[in-house]
Design an enzyme around this catalytic site. Structure first.
Site, PDB file in Angstrom:
ATOM      1  N   HIS A 158     -11.098 -57.471  21.126  1.00  0.00           N
ATOM      2  CA  HIS A 158     -12.221 -58.411  21.224  1.00  0.00           C
ATOM      3  C   HIS A 158     -12.298 -59.292  19.979  1.00  0.00           C
ATOM      4  O   HIS A 158     -12.588 -60.494  20.081  1.00  0.00           O
ATOM      5  CB  HIS A 158     -13.530 -57.644  21.396  1.00  0.00           C
ATOM      6  CG  HIS A 158     -13.777 -57.178  22.791  1.00  0.00           C
ATOM      7  ND1 HIS A 158     -13.015 -56.195  23.387  1.00  0.00           N
ATOM      8  CD2 HIS A 158     -14.699 -57.565  23.717  1.00  0.00           C
ATOM      9  CE1 HIS A 158     -13.465 -55.984  24.622  1.00  0.00           C
ATOM     10  NE2 HIS A 158     -14.471 -56.804  24.849  1.00  0.00           N
ATOM     11  N   HIS A 200     -14.993 -49.430  17.603  1.00  0.00           N
ATOM     12  CA  HIS A 200     -13.928 -49.595  16.612  1.00  0.00           C
ATOM     13  C   HIS A 200     -14.452 -49.240  15.228  1.00  0.00           C
ATOM     14  O   HIS A 200     -15.666 -49.133  15.003  1.00  0.00           O
ATOM     15  CB  HIS A 200     -13.411 -51.037  16.600  1.00  0.00           C
ATOM     16  CG  HIS A 200     -12.682 -51.438  17.837  1.00  0.00           C
ATOM     17  ND1 HIS A 200     -11.375 -51.090  18.073  1.00  0.00           N
ATOM     18  CD2 HIS A 200     -13.086 -52.166  18.911  1.00  0.00           C
ATOM     19  CE1 HIS A 200     -10.996 -51.582  19.235  1.00  0.00           C
ATOM     20  NE2 HIS A 200     -12.017 -52.237  19.764  1.00  0.00           N
TER      21      HIS A 200
END
Length: 255
Positions: A158, A200
């Site tokens: 992303h 993440h």
């Protein structure tokens, strides 16, 4: 007898010292090889400390990891921001705009954006396969994770996509100051959503932003013009026609 040996040894040392030329310094003792391991231990300890800081900061930022988290009430909103940076809506929107483009210039931009998205998917997959860093433990699966199983976290796809698309739009489409602020803000929020949802680590997102920023430079170098695409398509069509005509000619010759 021991006293005599000690006296002889002392005389030999004194004689060697007297034979040394004036102005010369005494050489330091040879290295024993312990400096290398000590530096390795220091480097390893530094890396361990940085990794602990990364884990600690990532855990502190994951305030929307689940409904029971401190900011769990805004988790649906953060997930909506996260979905805006997913590859599916970007590919679908780009292909739709490419097919419905009003002019050649717009279609050329959308074509290169589609190629850039595919390039981003390929590069991120290669790096993730090489690094093989597991996702955070507090990461919680959802509907998208069920259909698109993601095991590795470095780098953040992303973040790379957000940085690359933001730079692409700023260079090709956006020409007003307000739109520039909107695009940069969107890329920042998408990257931040990955940390808030504990998808993440901080280093995953940071490296992803840098990687996506550099990817656009590669896209610029490999820019495909509409005329170049037409030439490639015509060349491939000519090759297929020649191959089909050759096959028909050989079949007629055999008969």
């Amino acid at each position: 007898m021991a006293a005599v040996c000690s006296a002889g040894t002392s005389c030999q040392r004194a004689a060697l010292w007297c034979r040394r030329p004036l102005g010369t310094k005494r050489q330091p003792p040879p290295q024993t090889g312990w400096e290398g391991p000590s530096h390795s231990l220091q480097a390893g300890a530094r890396q361990t400390a940085e990794k602990k800081q990364d884990l600690w900061l990532s855990k502190r930022l994951g305030v929307c990891a689940c409904e029971e988290s401190p900011w769990g009430s805004i988790r649906p909103l953060v997930r909506l921001v996260e979905f805006s940076g997913h590859v599916i809506p970007w590919l679908v929107g780009t292909v739709y705009t490419l097919l419905r483009g009003e002019n050649v210039a717009e279609q050329e931009i959308m074509l290169n954006l589609a190629l850039a998205l595919l390039l981003d998917l390929l590069l991120v997959r290669v790096v993730k396969t090489l690094v093989r860093r597991r996702m955070p433990v507090q990461n919680r699966s959802d509907i998208l994770s069920t259909f698109f199983v993601e095991r590795y976290s470095f780098p953040s796809g992303h973040a790379t996509r957000a940085a690359m698309c933001a730079r692409f739009l700023l260079a090709q489409q956006v020409d007003t100051a307000s739109m520039r602020v909107l695009v940069v803000g969107w890329a920042t929020l998408v990257s931040l959503s990955r940390l808030l949802l504990a998808r993440h680590y901080v280093t995953d997102v940071g490296f992803g932003l840098a990687m996506g920023y550099c990817q656009y430079s590669l896209v610029e170098r490999l820019w495909v013009t509409w005329d170049c695409l037409q030439d490639i398509l015509l060349m491939r069509l000519r090759e297929r026609l020649n191959r089909a005509y050759g096959g028909l000619w050989m079949a007629d010759w055999k008969h």
